[in-house]
Design a protein around this motif. Structure first.
Motif, PDB file in Angstrom:
ATOM      1  N   LYS A  97       0.442   3.451  -2.044  1.00  0.00           N
ATOM      2  CA  LYS A  97      -0.194   2.744  -3.159  1.00  0.00           C
ATOM      3  C   LYS A  97      -1.634   2.402  -2.815  1.00  0.00           C
ATOM      4  O   LYS A  97      -2.522   2.508  -3.656  1.00  0.00           O
ATOM      5  N   PHE A  98      -1.875   1.992  -1.589  1.00  0.00           N
ATOM      6  CA  PHE A  98      -3.244   1.650  -1.179  1.00  0.00           C
ATOM      7  C   PHE A  98      -4.157   2.862  -1.326  1.00  0.00           C
ATOM      8  O   PHE A  98      -5.270   2.751  -1.832  1.00  0.00           O
ATOM      9  N   GLU A  99      -3.668   4.017  -0.919  1.00  0.00           N
ATOM     10  CA  GLU A  99      -4.469   5.242  -1.056  1.00  0.00           C
ATOM     11  C   GLU A  99      -4.721   5.560  -2.531  1.00  0.00           C
ATOM     12  O   GLU A  99      -5.830   5.962  -2.906  1.00  0.00           O
ATOM     13  N   THR A 100      -3.713   5.351  -3.351  1.00  0.00           N
ATOM     14  CA  THR A 100      -3.876   5.578  -4.791  1.00  0.00           C
ATOM     15  C   THR A 100      -4.899   4.615  -5.372  1.00  0.00           C
ATOM     16  O   THR A 100      -5.777   5.010  -6.143  1.00  0.00           O
ATOM     17  N   TYR A 101      -4.801   3.344  -5.002  1.00  0.00           N
ATOM     18  CA  TYR A 101      -5.745   2.347  -5.503  1.00  0.00           C
ATOM     19  C   TYR A 101      -7.165   2.674  -5.048  1.00  0.00           C
ATOM     20  O   TYR A 101      -8.127   2.490  -5.803  1.00  0.00           O
ATOM     21  N   THR A 102      -7.299   3.138  -3.830  1.00  0.00           N
ATOM     22  CA  THR A 102      -8.621   3.508  -3.310  1.00  0.00           C
ATOM     23  C   THR A 102      -9.207   4.659  -4.136  1.00  0.00           C
ATOM     24  O   THR A 102     -10.388   4.644  -4.483  1.00  0.00           O
ATOM     25  N   LYS A 103      -8.373   5.630  -4.454  1.00  0.00           N
ATOM     26  CA  LYS A 103      -8.833   6.756  -5.290  1.00  0.00           C
ATOM     27  C   LYS A 103      -9.273   6.263  -6.667  1.00  0.00           C
ATOM     28  O   LYS A 103     -10.299   6.700  -7.190  1.00  0.00           O
ATOM     29  N   ILE A 104      -8.495   5.374  -7.249  1.00  0.00           N
ATOM     30  CA  ILE A 104      -8.846   4.823  -8.564  1.00  0.00           C
ATOM     31  C   ILE A 104     -10.175   4.075  -8.489  1.00  0.00           C
ATOM     32  O   ILE A 104     -11.047   4.256  -9.343  1.00  0.00           O
TER      33      ILE A 104
END
Length: 147
Positions: free
Chosen positions: A9-16
């Motif tokens: 999720k952290f990686e996804t949030y970073t991408k967003i």
């Protein structure tokens, strides 16, 4: 902070954040529905007391058309505090009959038009904040020939 969030999720949030900038609202539909079901299950504890429990979502926390749809699809109610929140909630209620019965009007400094709208659209509740407001709402209801 990253250690408090699942790595994926952290990686996804970073991408967003990289794509859209910050602040960015990220809404986890599964988590939201999980919480709705958890609250609904907890509310059943009142069944043994024959208490008619209704669960209201406070639209002032975050209301979008899609969130309003989810709230209503899950048989919850929407607590509105302004004309803008009412309009968004109505958009989310498209296709539902008698949707006004699933809304309440809450908040201080309610306008005459907001109160009239709530009364004319059969909102489930109109939250009164003072003794003076009782008379104010009663006067409006009488003028509209409503109880």
């Amino acid at each position: 902070m990253a250690e408090l969030i699942d790595k994926n999720k952290f990686e996804t949030y970073t991408k967003i954040a990289n794509e859209f900038g910050t602040p960015a609202y990220v809404f986890d539909k599964d988590e939201f529905e999980y919480r709705i079901n958890h609250i609904k299950k907890a509310a059943t504890a009142f069944d043994e007391f024959r208490v008619n429990t209704k669960i209201y979502y406070a639209s002032k926390s975050l209301l979008t058309v899609q969130i309003a749809k989810m709230i209503l699809e899950n048989d919850l109610y929407i607590d509105c505090c302004s004309e803008g929140e009412i309009l968004i909630a109505e958009k989310g209620a498209e296709g539902l009959s008698d949707y006004g019965k699933r809304f309440s009007l809450h908040g201080n400094n309610k306008t005459v038009s907001e109160i009239e709208y709530a009364i004319n659209n059969n909102f489930s509740h109109l939250v009164i904040d003072s003794d003076d407001e009782i008379d104010f709402v009663n006067d409006i209801a009488k003028r509209l020939d409503k109880k």
